[in-house]
Write a protein that holds these residues in place. Structure first.
Motif, short mmCIF file in Angstrom:
data_model
loop_
_atom_site.label_atom_id
_atom_site.label_comp_id
_atom_site.label_asym_id
_atom_site.label_seq_id
_atom_site.Cartn_x
_atom_site.Cartn_y
_atom_site.Cartn_z
N ALA A 1 0.85 -1.20 0.00
CA ALA A 1 0.00 0.00 0.00
C ALA A 1 0.88 1.25 0.00
CB ALA A 1 -0.92 -0.01 1.21
N GLU B 1 -3.48 5.38 0.08
CA GLU B 1 -4.27 4.21 -0.31
C GLU B 1 -4.86 3.49 0.90
OE1 GLU B 1 -2.14 2.88 -4.49
OE2 GLU B 1 -1.52 1.91 -2.63
N ALA C 1 -8.37 2.09 0.35
CA ALA C 1 -8.37 0.87 -0.46
C ALA C 1 -7.86 -0.32 0.35
CB ALA C 1 -7.51 1.08 -1.70
#
Length: 359
Positions: A70, A74, A77
């Motif tokens: 990551a 992010e 997400a």
């Protein structure tokens, strides 16, 4: 296993996860490989906690990979992916655990049935007590053989008792098995069927005086138990037959439920064996036994016996003469007629070897 099966399973897990990222509602077919692997591990005897731990470790490694991949910004997400990962792990663990438990249950049921068949054959004398069999049964020296039977409870207003359901009988016999295991401090070889059972204690010992009371308390009904000793494993089948016969005689003689030994019914035991042995010479001649049974049931009317058996009266006479020649019973004498009736009753109620296979 680690380099091939476990690696392949791990790759499959990653592929399923990636597929779920693109399709939040995949089918259930992806779990088939995990179910197959779980069944294999169950068959190999791997403990369930180790199997589940390996899947938990796989999930954690996958989470580590996502976290390391990551980039800044992010986080949202990453949270979404972890949520999907946890959801997939929930389904996976459920499928693996269920398949493992189902497979173990099936394997254990097969093992129990196999052991039950071995014990039944050994106790009935149809299997030779070879070294391999004795090692598998855990027998190597003297033993105590027990015959156990549930006493029927009184029915309403002291009438005939209501028949128990098979489930109730099995539940009570399992309670008996549990109490016996606890009493003798080991898992006994135990067979039961229709409210009667046989158990083998793999050592020479005395059953406790209060054993019947313990069993009755566990079952909620009276329990009758008989004990016979076997000096060696080869003597266990005969001891099993003796214990079953002691139990039968104790009930017929009206003894109260409890622990019975041969000394309690010694006279009746020897008398019953001597009387039953009268028919041994014709045990392999069912036509003679059938003729005798019908002849006595029809109050020694040879013509009616012939009609019922579809025979000529002379054939009945010939069979009765042959029976008298083989057994020495003179059916024209009241005493011998009474002995023949008693011997038939013992034969029909399981006095012979064939009557001891019901436990």
């Amino acid at each position: 296993m680690k380099d091939l099966e476990i690696a392949a399973t791990a790759r499959h897990r990653v592929r399923l996860f990636l597929r779920r990222v693109s399709d939040p509602h995949p089918g259930s077919g992806g779990l088939r490989l995990f179910r197959e692997r779980a069944a294999q591990r169950a068959d190999e005897g791997m403990p369930l906690h180790l199997l589940l731990r390996s899947h938990a470790l796989g999930m954690y490694v996958l989470w580590q990979a996502l976290r390391e991949a990551a980039e800044p910004g992010e986080e949202g997400a990453l949270i979404e992916l972890v949520d999907l990962l946890l959801q997939s792990h929930h389904s996976l663990v459920g499928a693996v655990a269920q398949t493992y438990m189902d497979e173990r249950s099936a394997l254990e049921a097969e093992q129990r049935e196999r052991l039950r068949s071995l014990v039944r054959g050994f106790l009935d004398g149809t299997l030779e007590p070879g070294q391999v069999l004795l090692e598998e049964l855990g027998l190597g020296g003297p033993a105590l053989v027990l015959a156990v039977a549930l006493e029927p409870a009184d029915g309403p207003d002291g009438g005939q008792p209501d028949p128990l359901s098979p489930v109730t009988v099995r539940r009570r016999m399992r309670r008996i098995q549990t109490v016996l295991d606890q009493t003798f401090g080991t898992e006994l070889l135990f067979l039961f069927d229709a409210g009667a059972g046989r158990a083998v204690v793999p050592r020479d010992c005395e059953p406790p005086d209060d054993l019947a009371r313990r069993l009755s308390r566990a079952c909620g009904v009276g329990v009758r138990i008989a004990a016979a000793r076997a000096a060696a494993p080869a003597a266990v089948p005969e001891a099993s037959r003796t214990a079953a016969e002691i139990l039968r005689i104790a009930r017929v003689c009206g003894l109260p439920p409890g622990v019975h030994g041969l000394d309690d019914v010694l006279l009746e035991f020897h008398l019953s064996r001597r009387i039953a042995a009268l028919l041994d010479p014709v045990a392999a001649r069912p036509e003679l036994l059938r003729t005798l049974r019908t002849y006595l049931a029809q109050q020694q009317d040879r013509r009616l016996t012939a009609v019922l058996l579809g025979l000529h009266p002379n054939t009945v006479d010939n069979r009765l003469a042959r029976l008298a020649e083989l057994t020495g019973l003179n059916l024209g004498a009241p005493r011998d007629t009474a002995l023949a009736i008693a011997a038939l009753l013992l034969h029909d109620t399981g006095q012979g070897d064939e009557g001891h296979g019901s436990a």
